[in-house]
Design an enzyme around this catalytic site. Structure first.
Site, mmCIF file in Angstrom:
data_model
loop_
_atom_site.group_PDB
_atom_site.id
_atom_site.type_symbol
_atom_site.label_atom_id
_atom_site.label_comp_id
_atom_site.label_asym_id
_atom_site.label_seq_id
_atom_site.Cartn_x
_atom_site.Cartn_y
_atom_site.Cartn_z
ATOM 1 N N ASP A 104 0.784 -1.235 0.000
ATOM 2 C CA ASP A 104 0.000 0.000 0.000
ATOM 3 C C ASP A 104 0.817 1.286 0.000
ATOM 4 O O ASP A 104 0.250 2.367 0.144
ATOM 5 C CB ASP A 104 -0.962 0.010 1.194
ATOM 6 C CG ASP A 104 -0.237 -0.060 2.523
ATOM 7 O OD1 ASP A 104 0.963 -0.384 2.535
ATOM 8 O OD2 ASP A 104 -0.877 0.206 3.558
ATOM 9 N N GLU A 105 2.120 1.206 -0.187
ATOM 10 C CA GLU A 105 2.895 2.448 -0.232
ATOM 11 C C GLU A 105 4.153 2.278 -1.073
ATOM 12 O O GLU A 105 4.683 1.171 -1.225
ATOM 13 C CB GLU A 105 3.259 2.940 1.178
ATOM 14 C CG GLU A 105 4.132 2.002 1.974
ATOM 15 C CD GLU A 105 4.556 2.591 3.300
ATOM 16 O OE1 GLU A 105 4.850 3.808 3.366
ATOM 17 O OE2 GLU A 105 4.627 1.834 4.279
#
Length: 398
Positions: A104-105
Protein backbone atom coordinates in the site's frame (compact mmCIF):
# COMPACT_ATOMS: atom_id res chain seq x y z
CA UNK A 1 21.07 19.94 -12.82
CA UNK A 2 17.42 20.25 -11.73
CA UNK A 3 16.07 19.81 -8.26
CA UNK A 4 15.53 16.37 -6.80
CA UNK A 5 11.87 15.63 -6.05
CA UNK A 6 10.68 12.49 -4.27
CA UNK A 7 7.04 11.51 -3.89
CA UNK A 8 5.66 9.07 -1.31
CA UNK A 9 2.20 7.62 -1.93
CA UNK A 10 0.36 5.79 0.86
CA UNK A 11 -3.04 4.20 0.33
CA UNK A 12 -5.53 5.17 3.04
CA UNK A 13 -6.45 2.21 5.30
CA UNK A 14 -5.82 0.04 2.25
CA UNK A 15 -7.25 -3.38 3.17
CA UNK A 16 -10.25 -1.91 4.98
CA UNK A 17 -10.91 0.60 2.19
CA UNK A 18 -10.93 -2.21 -0.38
CA UNK A 19 -13.52 -4.09 1.67
CA UNK A 20 -15.66 -0.98 2.03
CA UNK A 21 -15.39 -0.27 -1.69
CA UNK A 22 -16.51 -3.79 -2.57
CA UNK A 23 -19.35 -3.94 -0.03
CA UNK A 24 -21.49 -0.83 0.25
CA UNK A 25 -22.96 -2.12 3.55
CA UNK A 26 -19.55 -1.61 5.16
CA UNK A 27 -19.17 2.04 4.19
CA UNK A 28 -19.20 4.34 7.18
CA UNK A 29 -18.81 1.39 9.55
CA UNK A 30 -15.75 0.48 11.64
CA UNK A 31 -13.99 -2.25 9.64
CA UNK A 32 -11.04 -4.17 11.10
CA UNK A 33 -9.03 -6.49 8.84
CA UNK A 34 -6.67 -9.02 10.40
CA UNK A 35 -6.45 -12.37 12.13
CA UNK A 36 -9.91 -12.77 13.63
CA UNK A 37 -8.95 -15.30 16.33
CA UNK A 38 -8.19 -14.19 19.87
CA UNK A 39 -4.45 -14.44 19.08
CA UNK A 40 -4.70 -12.42 15.87
CA UNK A 41 -3.55 -8.86 15.29
CA UNK A 42 -5.03 -5.96 13.34
CA UNK A 43 -3.58 -5.53 9.84
CA UNK A 44 -5.62 -2.45 8.91
CA UNK A 45 -8.42 -0.50 10.56
CA UNK A 46 -10.78 1.83 8.74
CA UNK A 47 -10.84 5.45 9.86
CA UNK A 48 -14.20 4.81 11.54
CA UNK A 49 -12.53 2.08 13.63
CA UNK A 50 -9.58 4.31 14.46
CA UNK A 51 -11.92 6.67 16.27
CA UNK A 52 -12.28 3.89 18.85
CA UNK A 53 -8.52 3.60 19.29
CA UNK A 54 -8.08 0.60 16.98
CA UNK A 55 -4.86 0.62 14.94
CA UNK A 56 -2.58 -1.76 13.09
CA UNK A 57 -0.56 -4.26 15.16
CA UNK A 58 -3.13 -4.05 17.99
CA UNK A 59 -4.29 -7.43 19.24
CA UNK A 60 -7.69 -8.49 17.94
CA UNK A 61 -8.73 -9.23 21.50
CA UNK A 62 -8.15 -5.62 22.52
CA UNK A 63 -9.68 -4.33 19.28
CA UNK A 64 -12.91 -6.20 20.10
CA UNK A 65 -12.98 -4.58 23.54
CA UNK A 66 -12.43 -1.10 22.13
CA UNK A 67 -14.82 -1.54 19.21
CA UNK A 68 -17.42 -4.24 20.02
CA UNK A 69 -19.61 -3.18 17.08
CA UNK A 70 -16.75 -3.39 14.58
CA UNK A 71 -16.82 -5.61 11.51
CA UNK A 72 -13.91 -8.04 11.74
CA UNK A 73 -12.72 -9.56 8.46
CA UNK A 74 -9.96 -11.91 7.39
CA UNK A 75 -7.50 -10.34 4.92
CA UNK A 76 -7.68 -11.33 1.24
CA UNK A 77 -3.97 -10.92 0.52
CA UNK A 78 -3.96 -12.31 -3.03
CA UNK A 79 -6.79 -9.94 -3.94
CA UNK A 80 -5.04 -6.96 -2.36
CA UNK A 81 -1.87 -7.83 -4.28
CA UNK A 82 -3.72 -7.60 -7.57
CA UNK A 83 -5.02 -4.15 -6.68
CA UNK A 84 -1.52 -3.14 -5.57
CA UNK A 85 -0.14 -4.15 -8.98
CA UNK A 86 -2.82 -2.04 -10.62
CA UNK A 87 -1.70 0.95 -8.54
CA UNK A 88 1.95 0.37 -9.41
CA UNK A 89 1.08 0.43 -13.10
CA UNK A 90 -0.39 3.88 -12.45
CA UNK A 91 2.88 4.94 -10.78
CA UNK A 92 4.77 3.85 -13.90
CA UNK A 93 2.94 6.59 -15.83
CA UNK A 94 4.77 9.16 -13.75
CA UNK A 95 8.22 7.69 -13.09
CA UNK A 96 10.38 4.70 -14.04
CA UNK A 97 11.96 4.88 -10.58
CA UNK A 98 9.56 3.23 -8.14
CA UNK A 99 10.45 1.72 -4.77
CA UNK A 100 7.55 -0.27 -3.28
CA UNK A 101 7.67 -0.46 0.52
CA UNK A 102 4.62 -2.70 0.89
CA UNK A 103 1.38 -3.42 -0.93
CA UNK A 104 0.00 0.00 0.00
CA UNK A 105 2.90 2.45 -0.23
CA UNK A 106 5.81 3.37 -2.47
CA UNK A 107 8.39 6.03 -3.25
CA UNK A 108 8.67 7.58 -6.71
CA UNK A 109 11.59 9.68 -7.94
CA UNK A 110 9.79 12.31 -10.02
CA UNK A 111 12.83 14.54 -10.57
CA UNK A 112 12.47 16.28 -13.95
CA UNK A 113 8.78 15.46 -14.23
CA UNK A 114 7.91 18.94 -12.97
CA UNK A 115 9.01 20.25 -16.37
CA UNK A 116 5.94 18.57 -17.89
CA UNK A 117 3.57 20.23 -15.41
CA UNK A 118 2.92 23.81 -14.42
CA UNK A 119 3.95 22.98 -10.86
CA UNK A 120 5.34 19.95 -9.03
CA UNK A 121 2.12 19.89 -6.99
CA UNK A 122 0.23 18.95 -10.13
CA UNK A 123 2.09 15.62 -10.30
CA UNK A 124 0.87 14.59 -6.86
CA UNK A 125 -2.67 15.65 -7.67
CA UNK A 126 -2.57 13.75 -10.95
CA UNK A 127 -1.39 10.52 -9.30
CA UNK A 128 -4.08 10.73 -6.63
CA UNK A 129 -6.79 11.47 -9.21
CA UNK A 130 -5.79 8.54 -11.44
CA UNK A 131 -5.74 6.13 -8.49
CA UNK A 132 -9.23 7.30 -7.49
CA UNK A 133 -10.56 7.06 -11.03
CA UNK A 134 -9.19 3.58 -11.79
CA UNK A 135 -9.53 1.87 -8.39
CA UNK A 136 -12.15 3.85 -6.49
CA UNK A 137 -9.66 4.19 -3.59
CA UNK A 138 -8.08 7.24 -1.98
CA UNK A 139 -4.39 7.78 -1.40
CA UNK A 140 -2.39 10.34 0.53
CA UNK A 141 0.71 11.73 -1.14
CA UNK A 142 3.68 13.78 -0.08
CA UNK A 143 6.39 15.43 -2.15
CA UNK A 144 9.69 16.72 -0.84
CA UNK A 145 13.39 17.08 -1.59
CA UNK A 146 14.13 13.61 -0.16
CA UNK A 147 12.57 10.35 1.04
CA UNK A 148 12.22 11.34 4.69
CA UNK A 149 10.42 14.59 3.88
CA UNK A 150 8.19 12.95 1.26
CA UNK A 151 7.09 10.20 3.65
CA UNK A 152 6.51 12.66 6.48
CA UNK A 153 4.50 14.92 4.15
CA UNK A 154 2.20 12.09 3.05
CA UNK A 155 1.24 11.49 6.68
CA UNK A 156 0.44 15.07 7.66
CA UNK A 157 -3.09 15.38 6.24
CA UNK A 158 -4.43 11.82 6.07
CA UNK A 159 -6.80 10.60 4.75
CA UNK A 160 -6.95 11.74 1.11
CA UNK A 161 -4.23 14.28 1.82
CA UNK A 162 -1.54 15.96 -0.21
CA UNK A 163 1.36 18.00 1.19
CA UNK A 164 4.40 19.50 -0.53
CA UNK A 165 7.48 20.41 1.47
CA UNK A 166 9.35 22.87 -0.78
CA UNK A 167 13.06 23.60 -0.79
CA UNK A 168 14.02 26.18 1.82
CA UNK A 169 10.99 25.44 4.02
CA UNK A 170 12.21 22.14 5.48
CA UNK A 171 13.24 23.31 8.95
CA UNK A 172 10.27 25.70 9.25
CA UNK A 173 7.80 22.87 8.63
CA UNK A 174 9.68 20.32 10.73
CA UNK A 175 10.38 22.45 13.81
CA UNK A 176 6.96 22.31 15.58
CA UNK A 177 6.32 18.62 14.87
CA UNK A 178 6.66 16.03 17.66
CA UNK A 179 9.84 13.96 17.69
CA UNK A 180 7.91 10.75 16.92
CA UNK A 181 7.58 12.09 13.36
CA UNK A 182 11.30 11.49 12.86
CA UNK A 183 11.85 8.33 10.86
CA UNK A 184 13.17 5.60 13.16
CA UNK A 185 11.98 7.07 16.46
CA UNK A 186 10.00 4.38 18.24
CA UNK A 187 8.39 4.48 21.66
CA UNK A 188 11.60 3.65 23.57
CA UNK A 189 13.71 6.30 21.81
CA UNK A 190 10.88 8.83 22.07
CA UNK A 191 10.68 8.36 25.85
CA UNK A 192 14.44 8.76 26.21
CA UNK A 193 14.47 11.97 24.19
CA UNK A 194 11.48 13.46 26.01
CA UNK A 195 13.08 12.62 29.36
CA UNK A 196 16.17 14.51 28.18
CA UNK A 197 14.08 17.56 27.28
CA UNK A 198 13.60 17.06 23.52
CA UNK A 199 9.92 17.33 22.61
CA UNK A 200 9.85 18.68 19.06
CA UNK A 201 11.93 18.19 15.95
CA UNK A 202 13.03 21.80 16.43
CA UNK A 203 14.53 20.81 19.79
CA UNK A 204 16.50 18.06 18.04
CA UNK A 205 17.72 20.47 15.36
CA UNK A 206 18.91 22.92 18.02
CA UNK A 207 20.99 20.28 19.80
CA UNK A 208 24.43 19.03 18.81
CA UNK A 209 25.09 15.56 17.42
CA UNK A 210 27.17 14.80 20.51
CA UNK A 211 24.33 15.73 22.86
CA UNK A 212 21.92 13.52 20.94
CA UNK A 213 24.37 10.63 20.88
CA UNK A 214 24.56 10.77 24.67
CA UNK A 215 20.81 10.09 24.75
CA UNK A 216 20.11 7.98 21.66
CA UNK A 217 23.47 6.35 21.03
CA UNK A 218 24.59 5.92 17.42
CA UNK A 219 21.15 6.98 16.24
CA UNK A 220 21.75 10.49 17.57
CA UNK A 221 23.73 11.75 14.58
CA UNK A 222 21.13 10.31 12.20
CA UNK A 223 18.31 12.11 14.04
CA UNK A 224 20.28 15.36 13.88
CA UNK A 225 20.48 15.09 10.09
CA UNK A 226 16.78 14.32 9.73
CA UNK A 227 15.82 17.22 12.01
CA UNK A 228 17.60 19.49 9.53
CA UNK A 229 15.66 17.92 6.66
CA UNK A 230 18.64 16.01 5.28
CA UNK A 231 18.37 12.51 3.82
CA UNK A 232 20.72 11.26 1.10
CA UNK A 233 19.03 7.91 0.37
CA UNK A 234 18.02 7.27 -3.20
CA UNK A 235 14.87 5.61 -4.53
CA UNK A 236 15.85 1.97 -5.03
CA UNK A 237 13.83 0.82 -8.00
CA UNK A 238 15.59 -2.56 -8.01
CA UNK A 239 15.09 -3.43 -4.38
CA UNK A 240 16.21 -6.86 -3.24
CA UNK A 241 14.95 -8.66 -0.19
CA UNK A 242 17.14 -8.10 2.85
CA UNK A 243 15.66 -11.08 4.61
CA UNK A 244 13.28 -13.98 4.09
CA UNK A 245 11.28 -15.33 6.99
CA UNK A 246 8.04 -16.53 8.49
CA UNK A 247 6.39 -16.30 11.90
CA UNK A 248 3.30 -17.78 13.53
CA UNK A 249 1.20 -16.66 16.49
CA UNK A 250 -0.42 -19.74 18.04
CA UNK A 251 -3.99 -20.28 19.17
CA UNK A 252 -2.72 -21.91 22.37
CA UNK A 253 0.59 -21.50 24.18
CA UNK A 254 3.30 -24.00 23.29
CA UNK A 255 4.68 -25.73 26.37
CA UNK A 256 6.05 -29.12 25.30
CA UNK A 257 9.40 -29.32 23.52
CA UNK A 258 8.01 -31.83 21.01
CA UNK A 259 5.27 -29.37 20.13
CA UNK A 260 7.78 -26.55 19.69
CA UNK A 261 10.06 -28.73 17.55
CA UNK A 262 7.13 -29.49 15.29
CA UNK A 263 6.44 -25.79 14.79
CA UNK A 264 10.13 -25.08 14.16
CA UNK A 265 10.05 -27.67 11.42
CA UNK A 266 7.01 -26.03 9.81
CA UNK A 267 8.75 -22.64 9.90
CA UNK A 268 11.91 -24.16 8.40
CA UNK A 269 9.89 -25.67 5.55
CA UNK A 270 8.13 -22.36 4.82
CA UNK A 271 11.33 -20.30 4.84
CA UNK A 272 13.22 -22.85 2.74
CA UNK A 273 10.42 -22.79 0.17
CA UNK A 274 10.49 -18.98 -0.01
CA UNK A 275 14.28 -18.96 -0.41
CA UNK A 276 14.10 -21.47 -3.25
CA UNK A 277 11.34 -19.49 -4.94
CA UNK A 278 13.59 -16.39 -5.00
CA UNK A 279 16.78 -18.33 -5.76
CA UNK A 280 18.44 -17.14 -2.55
CA UNK A 281 20.50 -18.45 0.33
CA UNK A 282 21.68 -16.63 3.46
CA UNK A 283 24.37 -16.64 6.10
CA UNK A 284 22.52 -15.37 9.18
CA UNK A 285 19.63 -17.22 10.82
CA UNK A 286 17.48 -15.52 13.46
CA UNK A 287 14.93 -17.17 15.72
CA UNK A 288 12.27 -14.98 17.34
CA UNK A 289 10.47 -16.20 20.47
CA UNK A 290 7.55 -14.37 22.11
CA UNK A 291 6.30 -15.68 25.42
CA UNK A 292 2.79 -15.65 26.80
CA UNK A 293 3.58 -12.47 28.79
CA UNK A 294 4.63 -10.80 25.47
CA UNK A 295 8.33 -10.71 26.38
CA UNK A 296 10.18 -11.19 23.09
CA UNK A 297 13.74 -12.39 22.50
CA UNK A 298 15.78 -13.13 19.38
CA UNK A 299 18.70 -15.49 18.89
CA UNK A 300 20.95 -15.30 15.81
CA UNK A 301 23.76 -17.27 14.27
CA UNK A 302 26.00 -16.37 11.30
CA UNK A 303 27.72 -19.11 9.33
CA UNK A 304 31.28 -18.92 8.09
CA UNK A 305 30.30 -20.90 5.00
CA UNK A 306 28.51 -19.57 1.91
CA UNK A 307 25.10 -19.93 3.49
CA UNK A 308 22.07 -22.11 4.05
CA UNK A 309 18.80 -22.60 2.24
CA UNK A 310 17.55 -26.14 2.84
CA UNK A 311 14.78 -27.15 5.21
CA UNK A 312 17.16 -29.51 7.01
CA UNK A 313 19.73 -26.79 7.64
CA UNK A 314 17.12 -24.31 8.82
CA UNK A 315 15.38 -26.78 11.10
CA UNK A 316 18.63 -27.87 12.74
CA UNK A 317 19.67 -24.22 13.22
CA UNK A 318 16.30 -23.31 14.74
CA UNK A 319 16.60 -26.20 17.20
CA UNK A 320 20.09 -25.12 18.25
CA UNK A 321 19.01 -21.51 18.69
CA UNK A 322 15.96 -22.50 20.69
CA UNK A 323 18.18 -24.60 22.98
CA UNK A 324 19.81 -21.31 24.06
CA UNK A 325 16.44 -20.27 25.47
CA UNK A 326 16.65 -20.62 29.24
CA UNK A 327 13.40 -19.00 30.35
CA UNK A 328 11.34 -22.16 30.00
CA UNK A 329 8.12 -20.16 29.72
CA UNK A 330 5.18 -20.97 27.46
CA UNK A 331 5.60 -19.72 23.89
CA UNK A 332 3.02 -17.54 22.11
CA UNK A 333 4.89 -16.83 18.85
CA UNK A 334 7.81 -18.28 16.89
CA UNK A 335 9.53 -16.72 13.90
CA UNK A 336 12.46 -17.78 11.71
CA UNK A 337 14.35 -15.41 9.41
CA UNK A 338 17.34 -15.74 7.07
CA UNK A 339 19.37 -12.62 6.22
CA UNK A 340 22.70 -11.67 4.58
CA UNK A 341 21.18 -13.03 1.39
CA UNK A 342 22.84 -13.76 -1.93
CA UNK A 343 22.09 -15.77 -5.04
CA UNK A 344 21.73 -19.49 -4.64
CA UNK A 345 24.67 -20.90 -6.58
CA UNK A 346 25.53 -24.46 -5.62
CA UNK A 347 28.13 -26.53 -7.45
CA UNK A 348 26.63 -29.86 -8.38
CA UNK A 349 29.80 -31.79 -7.63
CA UNK A 350 29.45 -30.86 -3.97
CA UNK A 351 26.33 -33.02 -3.76
CA UNK A 352 26.21 -36.74 -3.34
CA UNK A 353 23.83 -38.73 -5.54
CA UNK A 354 21.38 -38.91 -2.61
CA UNK A 355 21.48 -35.14 -2.23
CA UNK A 356 20.70 -34.61 -5.91
CA UNK A 357 17.71 -36.96 -5.62
CA UNK A 358 16.47 -35.09 -2.52
CA UNK A 359 16.73 -31.73 -4.31
CA UNK A 360 14.78 -33.12 -7.28
CA UNK A 361 12.04 -34.39 -4.95
CA UNK A 362 11.94 -30.99 -3.22
CA UNK A 363 11.47 -29.23 -6.56
CA UNK A 364 8.54 -31.50 -7.42
CA UNK A 365 6.95 -30.89 -4.00
CA UNK A 366 7.31 -27.12 -4.51
CA UNK A 367 5.43 -27.33 -7.82
CA UNK A 368 2.61 -29.38 -6.29
CA UNK A 369 2.27 -26.99 -3.33
CA UNK A 370 2.21 -23.92 -5.58
CA UNK A 371 -0.67 -25.44 -7.54
CA UNK A 372 -2.70 -27.16 -4.82
CA UNK A 373 -1.59 -25.47 -1.57
CA UNK A 374 1.01 -26.19 1.09
CA UNK A 375 -1.14 -28.86 2.75
CA UNK A 376 -1.47 -30.91 -0.46
CA UNK A 377 1.80 -32.74 0.11
CA UNK A 378 4.42 -32.57 2.87
CA UNK A 379 7.66 -34.31 3.67
CA UNK A 380 7.87 -36.91 6.38
CA UNK A 381 9.93 -36.41 9.56
CA UNK A 382 13.41 -35.06 8.93
CA UNK A 383 16.30 -37.40 9.50
CA UNK A 384 18.98 -36.44 11.97
CA UNK A 385 21.60 -34.16 10.47
CA UNK A 386 24.53 -36.23 9.22
CA UNK A 387 28.16 -35.23 9.28
CA UNK A 388 27.90 -33.27 6.02
CA UNK A 389 29.96 -30.37 7.33
CA UNK A 390 26.91 -28.30 8.26
CA UNK A 391 26.65 -29.47 11.87
CA UNK A 392 30.36 -28.96 12.42
CA UNK A 393 30.13 -25.40 11.08
CA UNK A 394 27.40 -24.56 13.58
CA UNK A 395 29.17 -26.25 16.49
CA UNK A 396 32.46 -24.41 15.94
CA UNK A 397 31.10 -21.32 17.67
CA UNK A 398 29.30 -23.08 20.48
Amino acid sequence: MGKRWIMHVDMDAFYASVEQRDNSALRGRPVIVGGISERGVVATASYEARQYGVHSALSIKKARRLCPDGVFLRPRIAYYKNISLQIRRIFANYSPYIEPLSLDEAFLDISGMELQYSDVREIGKAVKAEIKEKTGLTASAGIGPNKFLAKLASDLEKPDGFVLIPYGKEREILAPLPIRKLWGVGKVTENKLIAAGYKTIGDIAAASPEMLQAVAGNQGRHLFQLAHGKDTRTVESERRSKSVGSEHTYEHDLRQREEIDGQLRILAAEVARRLRRQGLMGRTITLKIRYTDFETITRSYTFDSAGVYSEKQLYFSAQKLYAKNTLGAAVRLLGLTVSQLHSLAVQENLFSEDDVIKETVTTVIDKIQRRFGTQAIMKGPLQAVSDDGFKEDFDKKE
